[in-house]
Scaffold this motif. Structure first.
Motif, mmCIF file in Angstrom:
data_model
loop_
_atom_site.group_PDB
_atom_site.id
_atom_site.type_symbol
_atom_site.label_atom_id
_atom_site.label_comp_id
_atom_site.label_asym_id
_atom_site.label_seq_id
_atom_site.Cartn_x
_atom_site.Cartn_y
_atom_site.Cartn_z
ATOM 1 N N PHE A 102 0.807 -1.214 0.000
ATOM 2 C CA PHE A 102 0.000 0.000 0.000
ATOM 3 C C PHE A 102 0.843 1.268 0.000
ATOM 4 O O PHE A 102 0.611 2.189 -0.786
ATOM 5 N N GLY A 103 1.814 1.327 0.904
ATOM 6 C CA GLY A 103 2.643 2.525 0.981
ATOM 7 C C GLY A 103 3.480 2.720 -0.270
ATOM 8 O O GLY A 103 3.613 3.846 -0.769
ATOM 9 N N ILE A 104 4.036 1.636 -0.790
ATOM 10 C CA ILE A 104 4.875 1.731 -1.985
ATOM 11 C C ILE A 104 4.044 2.134 -3.197
ATOM 12 O O ILE A 104 4.464 2.971 -4.011
ATOM 13 N N SER A 105 2.856 1.563 -3.354
ATOM 14 C CA SER A 105 1.985 1.932 -4.472
ATOM 15 C C SER A 105 1.555 3.393 -4.363
ATOM 16 O O SER A 105 1.468 4.108 -5.363
ATOM 17 N N PHE A 106 1.279 3.846 -3.155
ATOM 18 C CA PHE A 106 0.923 5.249 -2.939
ATOM 19 C C PHE A 106 2.039 6.158 -3.443
ATOM 20 O O PHE A 106 1.793 7.144 -4.151
ATOM 21 N N VAL A 130 3.377 7.664 4.693
ATOM 22 C CA VAL A 130 1.947 7.375 4.637
ATOM 23 C C VAL A 130 1.599 6.199 5.550
ATOM 24 O O VAL A 130 0.549 6.185 6.199
ATOM 25 N N LEU A 131 2.483 5.223 5.648
ATOM 26 C CA LEU A 131 2.276 4.120 6.597
ATOM 27 C C LEU A 131 2.251 4.639 8.031
ATOM 28 O O LEU A 131 1.384 4.261 8.834
ATOM 29 N N VAL A 283 -5.150 4.585 0.313
ATOM 30 C CA VAL A 283 -5.151 4.997 1.718
ATOM 31 C C VAL A 283 -6.377 4.497 2.472
ATOM 32 O O VAL A 283 -6.295 4.212 3.675
ATOM 33 N N THR A 284 -7.532 4.350 1.797
ATOM 34 C CA THR A 284 -8.686 3.783 2.498
ATOM 35 C C THR A 284 -8.428 2.325 2.860
ATOM 36 O O THR A 284 -8.795 1.860 3.942
#
Length: 441
Positions: A102-106, A130-131, A283-284
Motif C-alpha cells: 500500500f505505501g509503496i503503491s501510494f 503514509v504508513l 489509503v482507504t
C-alpha cells in the motif's frame, strides 16, 4: 447504553465496508485483468462478485448468529477444532504481508503527479510517511479511523466517478464486443475472475467487527451484499472505460493512468482522479487494514498461540503491539525498496486459503448451539443436507481461486509457501504429541 453509543453506526459500517472493498486491487489489478481477458474485464468483475457472495455465505451466517472479534479464527477454533484455529491464525498472519504494497503503491502514484518524488529515496520516504500517518490515526481507535474513512470514501468515489462519467462517452461501443473481447478464452477469463476476487469482495472483513457494530445481526449481511453489488457496478463501468477508451492491447497490463490520460480532458481532472481514486483507494485500504489485521488476531494472542502481550490494548481499546508488528510488515519493505509483485500474489493466495478454513464451521453450529440455531431464520431454510451442499460449493469456488493464483507464481515462491505451511502443521503435530505425553499439559 454508553457502550451501544460507542459502536459503529450504519453509516460508519457502510463506510468501513466501502473502504475495505474499494482498495488497491482495483487500481493495481484492472490492467492485469485486461491483459488476461481483454474488454470482457467488466464481466469478470460481475462473476467475481457473484462467486464471492455465494462462497462466503457460511461466514455471513456464522457472523450473524455468533458475532465475534477475530471471527474467522474463533469459528475455526470453536466450531471445528482448536488445531484448525491455530492453523488459520498462522496462515492469516503470514498473509498480512500485503500491507507492504500500500505505501509503496501510494508513492508510485504520487510520483505521477509530482515527478520530483520519483527518485528512489523520495519514494521510500513517501511510502514510510503514509504508513506512519495511518498507523498513528488508528492508535486512537476504530471510531477515529471510521470517521476519517467517511471523508476519504467521499473523495475516493468522487475520483472514480470523474473517470467513469468522462470516459463512458468516449468508448467505441461499435467495436467493443468484436475487437479485443474475451481475448484469453475461458481460461484467461477465469484467471481474471480469480485475480479480481478480493477486489470486489473486501466487505466481508467487517465480520471481524461484528461486536462493535450496532444491530450487527440485522444489518451486517445487508451491508456486505449491498456494498459488494454497488461497488461491483462501479468497477464494471471502470472496466468498460479502461479497456474501451484505448485499444485493449494498450491497456493490457498497464495502470489506470493510461485510460485516464485518454478520457480526462484537462490536468485538473486527471490530478483529481489520481488523488481521489488512485491514492484514495490505497489509503482507504491502508486505513482499514490496520484495524482489521489487529482485531483478527486478538483472540489468538489471548489464547496463547502468539505472545499474549500482543493483545494488550491502549486507552482507546486498540491492540497497539499487534499494530506495531503490522506497521513493520509495511515499513521494512518500504524502507528497503523491495519489489512486492510476487510477494503480493503469495500473500493474496494465502489470504484466500485462510478464508477456506472456517467455512466448515457452519456444519457444527446447529449441534454446538442448538437453541440459537433453532430460533434463527436459517433453521428452516437450511436443513443438514443443504448446509453440506453450500459448504461444498464454497470450497470448490475458493479452491479454484487459490490454484489460479499459486499456479502463476515462480517455483521458489510456492516452495516458500509449502515450507511455511509444512512448518505450521509440524508444529501442531509436536504440540499434540506433547499434550498426549504423560505428565505434560
Amino acid at each position: 447504553m454508553a457502550d451501544e453509543k460507542s459502536k459503529l453506526s450504519l453509516i460508519e459500517t457502510i463506510s468501513l465496508a466501502v473502504g475495505f472493498t474499494i482498495g488497491s486491487g482495483i487500481i493495481t489489478q484492472t490492467g492485469i485483468g485486461i491483459g488476461m481477458t481483454g474488454r470482457s474485464i467488466f464481466l469478470a468483475f460481475l462473476v467475481s462478485a457473484v462467486l464471492f457472495l455465494i462462497s462466503f455465505r457460511p461466514l455471513f451466517m456464522m457472523s450473524t448468529l455468533l458475532p465475534r472479534t477475530s471471527a474467522a479464527y474463533t469459528y475455526s477454533k470453536e466450531l471445528i477444532h482448536e488445531n484448525v484455529g491455530i492453523f488459520y491464525a498462522y496462515v492469516y498472519f503470514l498473509g498480512r504481508l500485503t500491507i507492504a504494497i500500500f505505501g509503496i503503491s501510494f508513492a508510485q502514484y504520487l510520483a505521477s503527479l509530482l515527478p520530483a518524488l520519483a527518485g528512489e529515496i523520495p519514494q521510500r520516504l513517501v511510502a514510510l510517511s503514509v504508513l506512519t500517518l495511518f498507523f498513528a490515526v488508528n492508535l486512537f481507535g476504530v471510531k477515529a479511523a471510521a470517521k476519517l474513512q467517511n471523508v476519504m470514501c467521499v473523495i475516493l468515489i468522487g475520483g472514480i466517478l470523474v473517470f467513469v462519467i468522462c470516459g463512458l462517452g468516449q468508448v467505441d461501443y461499435g467495436s467493443f464486443f468484436t475487437e479485443g473481447f474475451f481475448t484469453g478464452g475461458f481460461g484467461g477469463f477465469y484467471s481474471a475472475v480469480s485475480l479480481l476476487y478480493f477486489a470486489v469482495g473486501g466487505a466481508y472483513i467487517i465480520t471481524d467487527f461484528a461486536p462493535s457494530i450496532r444491530n450487527a445481526s440485522k444489518v451486517m449481511v445487508k451491508v456486505i451484499a449491498g456494498v459488494t453489488l454497488a461497488v461491483c457496478a462501479l468497477y464494471m463501468m471502470m472496466g468498460v472505460v479502461a479497456s474501451g477508451s484505448v485499444p485493449a492491447a494498450e491497456a493490457a497490463g498497464q495502470p489506470l493512468t493510461v485510460g485516464a490520460q485518454a478520457v480526462l480532458p484537462n490536468r485538473f481532472l486527471y490530478g483529481f482522479f489520481i488523488i481521489g481514486a488512485c491514492l484514495g483507494a490505497l489509503v482507504t485500504t491502508l486505513n482499514s487494514s490496520f484495524v482489521w489485521y489487529s482485531n483478527s488476531l486478538i483472540r489468538a494472542c489471548e489464547d496463547g498461540f502468539f505472545p499474549k502481550s500482543w493483545a494488550e490494548v491502549n486507552r482507546a481499546g486498540v491492540p497497539w503491539k499487534l499494530m506495531v508488528i503490522f506497521y513493520l510488515f509495511g515499513a521494512v519493505p518500504a524502507v528497503l525498496g523491495m519489489d512486492l509483485t510476487v510477494l503480493s500474489k503469495m500473500a493474496v493466495g494465502l489470504t484466500i486459503l485462510g478464508t477456506c478454513v472456517p467455512m466448515a464451521g457452519i456444519l457444527n453450529l446447529p449441534k454446538k448451539y442448538p437453541e440459537l440455531w433453532a430460533s434463527s431464520k436459517y433453521a428452516r431454510k437450511y436443513p443438514r443436507w443443504r448446509l453440506k451442499i453450500m459448504v461444498i460449493i464454497t470450497y470448490a469456488v475458493l479452491a479454484t481461486q487459490v490454484w489460479s493464483l499459486f499456479a502463476g507464481n515462480p517455483l521458489w515462491a510456492n516452495v516458500i509457501i509449502l515450507v511455511y505451511l509444512g512448518a505450521v502443521i509440524l508444529g501442531l503435530l509436536v504440540r499434540n504429541a506433547k499434550k498426549k505425553t504423560p505428565g505434560k499439559k
